[in-house]
Design a protein around this motif. Structure first.
Motif, PDB file in Angstrom:
ATOM      1  N   LEU A 167      38.962  29.920  40.966  1.00  0.00           N
ATOM      2  CA  LEU A 167      40.280  30.544  40.785  1.00  0.00           C
ATOM      3  C   LEU A 167      40.443  31.030  39.350  1.00  0.00           C
ATOM      4  O   LEU A 167      39.953  30.380  38.417  1.00  0.00           O
ATOM      5  CB  LEU A 167      41.391  29.534  41.107  1.00  0.00           C
ATOM      6  CG  LEU A 167      41.461  28.995  42.537  1.00  0.00           C
ATOM      7  CD1 LEU A 167      42.394  27.791  42.609  1.00  0.00           C
ATOM      8  CD2 LEU A 167      41.931  30.088  43.483  1.00  0.00           C
ATOM      9  N   PRO A 168      41.161  32.149  39.183  1.00  0.00           N
ATOM     10  CA  PRO A 168      41.567  33.092  40.230  1.00  0.00           C
ATOM     11  C   PRO A 168      40.438  34.067  40.545  1.00  0.00           C
ATOM     12  O   PRO A 168      39.589  34.335  39.708  1.00  0.00           O
ATOM     13  CB  PRO A 168      42.760  33.812  39.584  1.00  0.00           C
ATOM     14  CG  PRO A 168      42.423  33.825  38.124  1.00  0.00           C
ATOM     15  CD  PRO A 168      41.702  32.521  37.855  1.00  0.00           C
ATOM     16  N   ARG A 169      40.469  34.616  41.753  1.00  0.00           N
ATOM     17  CA  ARG A 169      39.476  35.610  42.152  1.00  0.00           C
ATOM     18  C   ARG A 169      40.103  36.978  42.387  1.00  0.00           C
ATOM     19  O   ARG A 169      39.576  38.005  41.968  1.00  0.00           O
ATOM     20  CB  ARG A 169      38.762  35.161  43.427  1.00  0.00           C
ATOM     21  CG  ARG A 169      37.826  33.987  43.253  1.00  0.00           C
ATOM     22  CD  ARG A 169      36.948  33.834  44.478  1.00  0.00           C
ATOM     23  NE  ARG A 169      36.110  35.008  44.697  1.00  0.00           N
ATOM     24  CZ  ARG A 169      35.650  35.386  45.889  1.00  0.00           C
ATOM     25  NH1 ARG A 169      35.979  34.706  46.971  1.00  0.00           N
ATOM     26  NH2 ARG A 169      34.882  36.459  46.006  1.00  0.00           N
ATOM     27  N   PHE A 170      41.249  36.993  43.065  1.00  0.00           N
ATOM     28  CA  PHE A 170      41.860  38.264  43.456  1.00  0.00           C
ATOM     29  C   PHE A 170      43.163  38.542  42.699  1.00  0.00           C
ATOM     30  O   PHE A 170      43.454  39.686  42.368  1.00  0.00           O
ATOM     31  CB  PHE A 170      42.118  38.275  44.966  1.00  0.00           C
ATOM     32  CG  PHE A 170      40.889  37.961  45.766  1.00  0.00           C
ATOM     33  CD1 PHE A 170      39.837  38.868  45.827  1.00  0.00           C
ATOM     34  CD2 PHE A 170      40.753  36.754  46.442  1.00  0.00           C
ATOM     35  CE1 PHE A 170      38.691  38.580  46.552  1.00  0.00           C
ATOM     36  CE2 PHE A 170      39.615  36.452  47.166  1.00  0.00           C
ATOM     37  CZ  PHE A 170      38.571  37.367  47.221  1.00  0.00           C
ATOM     38  N   PHE A 171      43.918  37.501  42.426  1.00  0.00           N
ATOM     39  CA  PHE A 171      45.177  37.655  41.701  1.00  0.00           C
ATOM     40  C   PHE A 171      44.896  37.452  40.221  1.00  0.00           C
ATOM     41  O   PHE A 171      45.191  36.415  39.632  1.00  0.00           O
ATOM     42  CB  PHE A 171      46.191  36.646  42.229  1.00  0.00           C
ATOM     43  CG  PHE A 171      47.593  36.847  41.696  1.00  0.00           C
ATOM     44  CD1 PHE A 171      48.152  38.109  41.571  1.00  0.00           C
ATOM     45  CD2 PHE A 171      48.357  35.755  41.327  1.00  0.00           C
ATOM     46  CE1 PHE A 171      49.434  38.281  41.086  1.00  0.00           C
ATOM     47  CE2 PHE A 171      49.644  35.910  40.848  1.00  0.00           C
ATOM     48  CZ  PHE A 171      50.184  37.186  40.716  1.00  0.00           C
ATOM     49  N   THR A 172      44.300  38.468  39.613  1.00  0.00           N
ATOM     50  CA  THR A 172      43.813  38.385  38.238  1.00  0.00           C
ATOM     51  C   THR A 172      44.511  39.416  37.353  1.00  0.00           C
ATOM     52  O   THR A 172      45.061  40.412  37.846  1.00  0.00           O
ATOM     53  CB  THR A 172      42.306  38.652  38.191  1.00  0.00           C
ATOM     54  OG1 THR A 172      42.070  40.001  38.625  1.00  0.00           O
ATOM     55  CG2 THR A 172      41.543  37.686  39.092  1.00  0.00           C
ATOM     56  N   PRO A 173      44.481  39.223  36.045  1.00  0.00           N
ATOM     57  CA  PRO A 173      45.042  40.235  35.136  1.00  0.00           C
ATOM     58  C   PRO A 173      44.401  41.601  35.325  1.00  0.00           C
ATOM     59  O   PRO A 173      45.057  42.643  35.221  1.00  0.00           O
ATOM     60  CB  PRO A 173      44.741  39.659  33.748  1.00  0.00           C
ATOM     61  CG  PRO A 173      44.644  38.182  33.967  1.00  0.00           C
ATOM     62  CD  PRO A 173      44.039  38.023  35.325  1.00  0.00           C
ATOM     63  N   GLN A 174      43.107  41.620  35.609  1.00  0.00           N
ATOM     64  CA  GLN A 174      42.425  42.906  35.806  1.00  0.00           C
ATOM     65  C   GLN A 174      42.969  43.654  37.021  1.00  0.00           C
ATOM     66  O   GLN A 174      43.126  44.881  37.007  1.00  0.00           O
ATOM     67  CB  GLN A 174      40.920  42.676  35.982  1.00  0.00           C
ATOM     68  CG  GLN A 174      40.216  42.139  34.744  1.00  0.00           C
ATOM     69  CD  GLN A 174      40.458  40.670  34.506  1.00  0.00           C
ATOM     70  OE1 GLN A 174      40.884  39.946  35.411  1.00  0.00           O
ATOM     71  NE2 GLN A 174      40.202  40.223  33.275  1.00  0.00           N
ATOM     72  N   ALA A 175      43.290  42.902  38.085  1.00  0.00           N
ATOM     73  CA  ALA A 175      43.821  43.545  39.292  1.00  0.00           C
ATOM     74  C   ALA A 175      45.217  44.092  39.067  1.00  0.00           C
ATOM     75  O   ALA A 175      45.635  45.047  39.734  1.00  0.00           O
ATOM     76  CB  ALA A 175      43.825  42.546  40.444  1.00  0.00           C
TER      77      ALA A 175
END
Length: 651
Positions: free
Chosen positions: A305-313
């Motif tokens: 974690l996290p994998r999808f809910f990230t700053p990059q996303a």
């Protein structure tokens, strides 16, 4: 140059900021006078004070509660670590047992002897930990930080009248006991302030008065005196209860065990033996079920974690909407953790290989038909699939043919939930729990930094916090097992979901209807089993009322106090007061900042405390003299004591 600060409230949040103030002052040599004002004991404050009913528990395991940083805490300046509640109790167990025995507190003596890491301790015992932590922080303060406590309330704060005492824009503070102080900055950390009844509560009270009915409005259950008050909630009387959250759990405890009932272990589980003093509680809510049980095992390996809910996303700039921009990523994060754990620990319940599933899952958008098809192929049993809607609303769309069928359906749901949350065969639930914690912290950070639009900030404290509480902050499993025993004994009756309680002027009673049942239940007593809504403009706190009257605080549509990213109060005209700060669950976007932290997670609780402490010390550079000097304060006219009028949002 000396600095003087004043904290309104002496609970865990003030304790945490005071700890970081001391740490930074020890490194910089800052000279600070700190005034703390609270009529309740320092450290515990009102909500966690020791003089509560011993049957009321904290809602976290003893090993999962800390108010002092640990080795995981990434903070500026020196970090002085401290023990969890369990580590403290285990170290001091003998002294606590002797002390409680000497003072005749037999219930607490027995409790201390039985506490283990997974125990949910009483609030009365947890209060001792908070009191100890307060003394520890005070003892560790450097000589340049001087603490002054005042066992009273703050009733008003104004900018100092120019010319009375030198120093620009210092804060003149009036206390309820007549003391008047001038300080450099003020921190509002009252915890859960009382509110005056809103339109809904006033209408219910007026209806009750017209028809001679009984009504218990929202409040802090431990303060309502329901254990002894058998005139309001009469033995054997039918009582409608709106709400099935944690306030409901406390209500049930006080009206059953608190009135002399007891539980014993039977061959099929707990058995309740009534005292005869209990009312009959007909309970319902929007979901129609209580919060999910606490998980009682420990996951041996947390998901990545996290994998999808990230700053990059999310990108580095731009305003975000919680439901439109964040929710698809949050949902995918939760589902990703679920399937990662399913493939890792229970591969026999999946098809295909884990890396292949993971790669395909990562590339598909949440809610797409392709993702649903992938899950259907890889997870044959629907019970092993992540169904967020069913998890959130387990009764949605279901219809029972009778009140008894609805009661049994809710009963079976609670029993299945308790069993599942204790069974590592469903360790996917624990993985989702950790993912939800990760998402919660990220959402809170976005709210604090100003990235969310106003609608979303309201929903952070409303819908989002409610979902988190339901899934991750439910009661101990023992409380739910007790609820089942009470249902079997006829003391509790489940109404179902989407319950609507309405006044019946003709019948002179309240009626309750559920979306899951054809039954209509009538009663002459109604309990709103929920905490008061933190509406700043309707606050019963004299300080908040006076600040509201002058436009020196503002609220969002959910009634929460508006602060800037530095936690400084925002006026109704949008200006920011440089010397007034707000902390706590009634601050907009700040409901996530719990009164304690979970250890070993670099908790946001400590980082927030650290930021606020540094902001307060920066006030020293804006001018200050004679810290805490009592003066004669000339304040603007105080607010009226009549309830503030405001437009309520549609319900």
């Amino acid at each position: 140059m000396s600095l003087s600060l004043l904290f309104v409230g002496a609970g865990p949040r003030t304790l945490g900021v005071l700890d970081r103030l001391g740490a930074h002052a020890s490194a910089t040599g800052a000279d600070v006078d700190v005034h703390v004002v609270d009529p309740h004991p320092a450290g515990a404050g009102r909500i966690w004070r020791a003089d509560q009913h011993p049957l009321l528990w904290m809602n976290s395991r003893a090993a999962d509660v800390t108010v002092l940083p640990d080795a995981s805490s990434r903070l500026d300046g020196p970090v002085r670590t401290g023990p969890t509640l369990y580590a403290w109790l285990d170290e001091h167990r003998a002294d606590l047992v002797a002390g409680f025995a000497a003072t005749g507190q037999e219930a607490l003596r027995r409790e201390v002897l039985g506490v283990r890491e997974g125990t949910f301790v009483s609030r009365a015992l947890g209060s001792r930990y908070l009191g100890w932590a307060w003394e520890r922080v005070v003892t560790d303060l450097p000589p340049t930080v001087r603490l002054h406590t005042h066992r009273t309330r703050v009733v008003d704060v104004v900018d100092q009248v120019p010319g009375q005492v030198t120093g620009p824009a210092r804060q003149a503070v009036r206390l309820e006991d007549g003391t008047e102080l001038v300080v450099d900055a003020v921190v509002l950390a009252q915890g859960h302030p009382d509110v005056v009844p809103g339109p809904r509560e006033r209408a219910a009270r007026a209806f009750a008065d017209r028809h001679g009915l009984r009504y218990v409005e929202p409040g802090y259950t431990s303060d309502l005196g329901l254990t002894e008050d058998e005139d309001t909630l009469r033995p054997g009387a039918d009582v409608l209860v709106a709400g099935m959250g944690l306030a409901f759990v406390d209500l049930v405890v006080l009206l059953t065990q608190g009135r002399g009932g007891r539980f014993t272990d039977g061959p099929d589980g707990l058995v309740y033996h009534p005292s005869g003093r209990e009312p009959v509680l007909h309970v319902g809510s929007r979901r129609g079920v209580p919060y999910r049980s606490k998980i009682t095992y420990v996951l041996d390996e947390r998901p990545p974690l996290p994998r999808f809910f990230t700053p990059q996303a999310l990108g580095a700039h731009g305003t975000l909407n919680l439901r439109r921009d964040l929710w698809p990523l949050v949902a995918k994060e939760l589902a990703g953790a679920h399937y990662h754990e399913l493939f890792r620990s229970h591969p026999g319940r999946t098809t295909g290989d884990a890396p292949g599933f993971d790669r395909e899952f990562a590339g598909l958008p949440w809610g797409s038909a392709a993702l649903d098809d992938l899950v259907s192929r890889a997870v044959p049993d629907p019970r092993d699939r992540f169904d967020l809607h069913r998890l959130d609303r387990p009764l949605d769309g279901w219809w029972g043919s009778s009140a008894q069928e609805v009661h049994r359906r809710v009963h079976d749901h609670v029993a299945a939930d308790v069993a599942r949350r204790a069974d590592p065969a469903y360790s996917m639930d624990a993985a989702v729990f950790h993912a939800l914690l990760s998402c919660y912290v990220t959402v809170a950070g976005l709210a604090h930094s100003g990235r969310l639009d106003p609608e979303s900030v309201v929903e952070v404290d409303g819908w989002w916090h409610g979902l988190f509480s339901y899934l991750a902050s439910g009661p101990p499993p023992r409380r739910l097992l007790e609820l089942l025993a009470l249902a079997d004994a006829g003391v509790v009756r489940f109404l179902g979901g989407d319950v609507r309680i309405a006044p019946d002027e003709v019948g002179g009673c309240w009626t309750a209807r559920s979306a899951n049942s054809p039954a209509v239940v009538s009663a002459t007593t109604l309990v709103d089993a929920r905490l008061p809504e933190a509406r700043i403009t309707a606050s019963a706190d004299p300080l908040l009322r006076n600040l509201t009257h002058r436009g020196h605080v503002s609220e969002l549509g959910n009634g929460r106090l508006v602060v800037d990213p530095a936690q400084r109060l925002v006026h109704t005209d949008g200006s920011v007061h440089p010397r007034r700060f707000g902390l706590g669950p009634w601050v907009a976007g700040g409901g996530w900042a719990a009164a304690f932290a979970r250890p070993n997670l670099d908790a946001g609780f400590f980082r927030l405390n650290d930021r606020v402490a540094q902001e307060l010390l920066r006030v020293a550079g804006t001018g200050g003299t004679d810290p805490g000097t009592p003066v004669s304060v000339v304040a603007p006219r105080a607010a009226s004591t009549a309830p503030s009028r405001r437009t309520e949002p549609a319900r």
